[in-house]
Design a protein around this motif. Structure first.
Motif, short mmCIF file in Angstrom:
data_model
loop_
_atom_site.label_atom_id
_atom_site.label_comp_id
_atom_site.label_asym_id
_atom_site.label_seq_id
_atom_site.Cartn_x
_atom_site.Cartn_y
_atom_site.Cartn_z
N THR A 15 13.99 -53.32 12.85
CA THR A 15 13.60 -52.05 13.46
C THR A 15 13.41 -50.95 12.41
N HIS A 16 13.94 -51.15 11.19
CA HIS A 16 13.82 -50.09 10.17
C HIS A 16 12.37 -49.88 9.76
N ARG A 17 12.11 -48.69 9.26
CA ARG A 17 10.76 -48.31 8.87
C ARG A 17 10.38 -48.96 7.53
N ASP A 18 9.13 -49.40 7.46
CA ASP A 18 8.57 -49.97 6.25
C ASP A 18 7.05 -49.80 6.35
N PHE A 65 4.52 -51.48 5.35
CA PHE A 65 3.77 -52.70 5.69
C PHE A 65 3.96 -53.07 7.16
N THR A 66 5.21 -53.14 7.61
CA THR A 66 5.46 -53.54 9.00
C THR A 66 5.09 -52.43 9.98
N ASP A 67 5.23 -51.17 9.57
CA ASP A 67 4.81 -50.08 10.45
C ASP A 67 3.31 -50.17 10.74
N ALA A 68 2.52 -50.53 9.72
CA ALA A 68 1.08 -50.67 9.92
C ALA A 68 0.77 -51.82 10.89
N LEU A 69 1.50 -52.92 10.76
CA LEU A 69 1.30 -54.04 11.69
C LEU A 69 1.66 -53.63 13.12
N LYS A 70 2.77 -52.91 13.27
CA LYS A 70 3.23 -52.49 14.61
C LYS A 70 2.23 -51.57 15.29
N ARG A 71 1.44 -50.85 14.51
CA ARG A 71 0.46 -49.92 15.10
C ARG A 71 -0.84 -50.61 15.51
N ARG A 72 -1.07 -51.83 15.07
CA ARG A 72 -2.32 -52.51 15.39
C ARG A 72 -2.40 -52.83 16.88
N THR A 73 -3.56 -52.64 17.46
CA THR A 73 -3.73 -52.87 18.89
C THR A 73 -3.79 -54.36 19.24
N ASP A 74 -4.06 -55.23 18.26
CA ASP A 74 -4.13 -56.66 18.54
C ASP A 74 -2.79 -57.36 18.33
N ILE A 75 -1.75 -56.59 18.04
CA ILE A 75 -0.41 -57.16 17.83
C ILE A 75 0.52 -56.59 18.89
N GLU A 76 1.24 -57.49 19.56
CA GLU A 76 2.21 -57.09 20.57
C GLU A 76 3.60 -57.04 19.94
N VAL A 77 4.28 -55.91 20.09
CA VAL A 77 5.65 -55.78 19.59
C VAL A 77 6.58 -56.03 20.78
#
Length: 186
Positions: free
Chosen positions: A137-140, A142-154
């Motif tokens: 859950t921590h901020r990073d 690289f992973t923050d950018a992935l989490k913002r992508r519309t084609d990726i479900e968190v």
């Protein structure tokens, strides 16, 4: 469209256990990737091991490794990422990728210290493969950018859903998909 899921959870939520259960529930699926686990001595955590789904294993990080890089008290062996993790990801990112599944545990600071790993993950999320990866859950960046992508479900992994989530994900990943039709959410 491929299934792209980030299982997000706090340390100790059961991300690794959930990913291993998911892998075990998919015997007919061609799955590649890796998991990590703590190395303990006398009850204290002293490092982390990385194991591919094919059974190859190495020490990723340990208090006795000098680094660089260092993540907290652990020296990280980037060679383990290059020898074990990358080969478990690369075949699916190139040829014969359709219908393949890649499981990654995890997109964490130790793993992301390897530039080649970050590039391989970027390639996976651009390929026509299903990807399920665990993430803190921590901020990073690289992973923050992935989490913002519309084609990726968190998907939030919690102690309340960690036992049922692997079965739900396995059922979803095994649903037949036809090109051009929307994914089923049933």
């Amino acid at each position: 469209m491929p299934t792209r899921i980030l299982l997000e959870g706090r340390p100790g939520a059961g991300k690794t256990t959930a990913l291993r259960r998911l892998a075990a529930l998919l015997p007919t699926q061609v799955a590649t990737g890796f998991t990590t686990e703590e190395i303990r001595q006398s009850g204290a955590r002293v490092g982390f091991a990385l194991e591919t789904l094919a059974g190859r294993r190495g020490v990723l990080a340990h208090v006795d490794l000098p680094g660089p890089p260092r993540v907290g008290k652990y020296g990280v062996d980037l060679g383990v990422m290059e020898r074990l993790a990358l080969p478990s990801l690369r075949p699916t990112a190139t040829e014969e990728a359709t219908g393949r599944l890649v499981l990654i545990d995890e997109l964490g600071r130790m793993e992301l210290a390897c530039t080649a790993f970050r590039h391989a993950v970027d390639a996976l999320f651009a390929a026509e493969v299903d990807v399920v990866a665990t993430v803190h859950t921590h901020r990073d960046p690289f992973t923050d950018a992935l989490k913002r992508r519309t084609d990726i479900e968190v998907v939030q992994l919690t102690p309340a859903n960690r036992d049922v989530l692997p079965g739900e994900l396995a059922a979803r990943l095994q649903q037949p998909r036809t090109h051009g039709s929307p994914p089923s959410h049933g």
